[in-house]
Write an enzyme that holds these catalytic residues in place. Structure first.
Site, mmCIF file in Angstrom:
data_model
loop_
_atom_site.group_PDB
_atom_site.id
_atom_site.type_symbol
_atom_site.label_atom_id
_atom_site.label_comp_id
_atom_site.label_asym_id
_atom_site.label_seq_id
_atom_site.Cartn_x
_atom_site.Cartn_y
_atom_site.Cartn_z
ATOM 1 N N SER A 128 37.416 34.054 42.050
ATOM 2 C CA SER A 128 37.483 32.918 42.967
ATOM 3 C C SER A 128 36.142 32.199 42.997
ATOM 4 O O SER A 128 35.087 32.810 42.751
ATOM 5 C CB SER A 128 37.823 33.389 44.386
ATOM 6 N N ASP A 129 36.162 30.924 43.300
ATOM 7 C CA ASP A 129 34.917 30.227 43.601
ATOM 8 C C ASP A 129 34.515 30.600 45.022
ATOM 9 O O ASP A 129 35.273 30.392 45.969
ATOM 10 C CB ASP A 129 35.102 28.721 43.476
ATOM 11 N N TYR A 130 33.363 31.194 45.147
ATOM 12 C CA TYR A 130 32.774 31.615 46.418
ATOM 13 C C TYR A 130 33.843 32.119 47.401
ATOM 14 O O TYR A 130 34.479 33.138 47.131
ATOM 15 C CB TYR A 130 31.930 30.492 47.017
ATOM 16 N N ALA A 139 36.768 30.707 48.157
ATOM 17 C CA ALA A 139 37.973 29.890 47.988
ATOM 18 C C ALA A 139 39.221 30.596 48.488
ATOM 19 O O ALA A 139 40.164 29.940 48.966
ATOM 20 C CB ALA A 139 38.143 29.512 46.519
#
Length: 345
Positions: free
Chosen positions: A148-150, A152
């Site tokens: 995941s992005d940070y 997300a």
């Protein structure tokens, strides 16, 4: 990119959240500076080249890093140039413009990929099975893992897509997001989701195998400290060849659209230059995005470099003119006055 991998692995890093391969066609979107611009073909070439640069011919080499093309997908199409926003695009545009750079990166050997914050058709990418399972696994036969992005996964709640953090963890994991980067939701909720049967054990096994398989490819089980037993990191990051490479890259990146009145090359004999703008002086803004410190050697400011190159007979008058996002009292008048006193600007 290969030089960056050598320097980073010297400090023990084996995984990088790069390259950013999003096609960016709205100049308001600040993250466009990380990518290759608006052209899908050029973005494909850069994506593949950067993956090869990070990973090299063999991921188990001490100076190789695992690449992570991001942000899957269509993050660069965010409405209004607003980060974290929605992307309202057609299936054709998605497949002809925004997906090809990711495919090029994976074809070049990338074994991890990062999901995006944005929605497509109302579905956040981190919980989008059509993207993370349908395209990646079923169509492209991707064998690596999705991170995941940070936070997300946690932000699925803010999107209004998940009712609560527990549901967000289930949705993201079942859609195909194997690793939660920062939120801690997987550690908090996956055990009970598996115990309740809401997440099949087979899905958990798949995610774990994907991560372990990549760690094996990196050689981490054979030598977890791989790369740290060579020359000291300071020597590798201050490599004269890499410094020369950075200088040459900077030279080649400069584009002058028109050499009006034969302005260049500048004369060293008594030239007066007005250097105007909020970035004209100092070095704090010269390291670019995602830079936390200047490293062993501080960069050279634009004003410093010009003064050193022109010599004592010339003068460089630095005027800010304005701030980055705000006006300065008298700034424009001072810039105009400086420009009128110059030979070149």
């Amino acid at each position: 990119i290969e030089a960056a991998a050598v320097e980073a692995t010297a400090d023990g890093f084996r995984w990088t959240f790069a390259p950013m391969v999003d096609v960016a066609r709205d100049a308001r979107w600040g993250r466009g500076l990380e990518g290759a611009g608006e052209d899908a073909y050029l973005s494909r070439q850069f994506a593949a080249a950067r993956v090869r640069g990070f990973q090299g011919p063999d991921l188990s080499r001490p100076d190789a890093m695992l690449a992570t093309p991001k942000h899957f997908a269509a993050y660069g199409a965010a409405e209004g140039g607003l980060d974290y926003s929605v992307s309202d695009i057609s299936e054709r545009t998605l497949r002809e413009v925004y997906l090809p750079p990711f495919r090029a990166a994976l074809d070049a050997g990338a074994l991890s990929i990062m999901s995006a914050f944005n929605e497509i058709g109302g579905v956040p990418s981190t919980a989008n099975p059509a993207l993370l399972t349908g395209v990646l696994r079923d169509e492209w036969k991707f064998k690596g893992f999705v991170v995941s992005d940070y936070t997300a996964d946690e932000e699925l709640v803010e999107h209004g897509y998940a009712a609560n953090p527990r549901e967000a963890a289930r949705q993201a994991f079942m859609a195909g997001t194997d690793v939660s980067m920062q939120s801690g939701l997987y550690a908090r909720y996956l055990p009970e989701l598996v115990a309740s049967g809401e997440v099949p054990m087979a899905r958990l096994d798949d995610a774990v195998r994907r991560v372990l398989r990549v760690k094996q490819r990196l050689g981490l089980f054979d030598d977890p400290m791989r790369g740290l037993d060579g020359p000291p990191a300071a020597q590798r990051t201050e490599n004269p060849e890499f410094i020369a490479l950075a200088r040459e890259s900077a030279r080649r990146s400069i584009v002058m659209l028109k050499n009006e009145r034969a302005l260049l090359p500048l004369s060293k004999a008594g030239t007066k230059i007005a250097l105007i703008g909020p970035f004209a002086e100092g070095t704090v803004d010269l390291m670019g995005a995602w830079s936390l410190s200047p490293g062993q050697s501080a960069p050279v400011g634009v004003d410093q470099g010009l003064r050193a190159a022109l010599g004592a007979d010339s003068s460089v008058n630095v005027v800010r003119g304005s701030g980055i996002e705000s006006a300065l009292p008298g700034g424009i008048d001072a810039a105009v006055a400086a420009a009128r006193r110059k030979d070149s600007d």
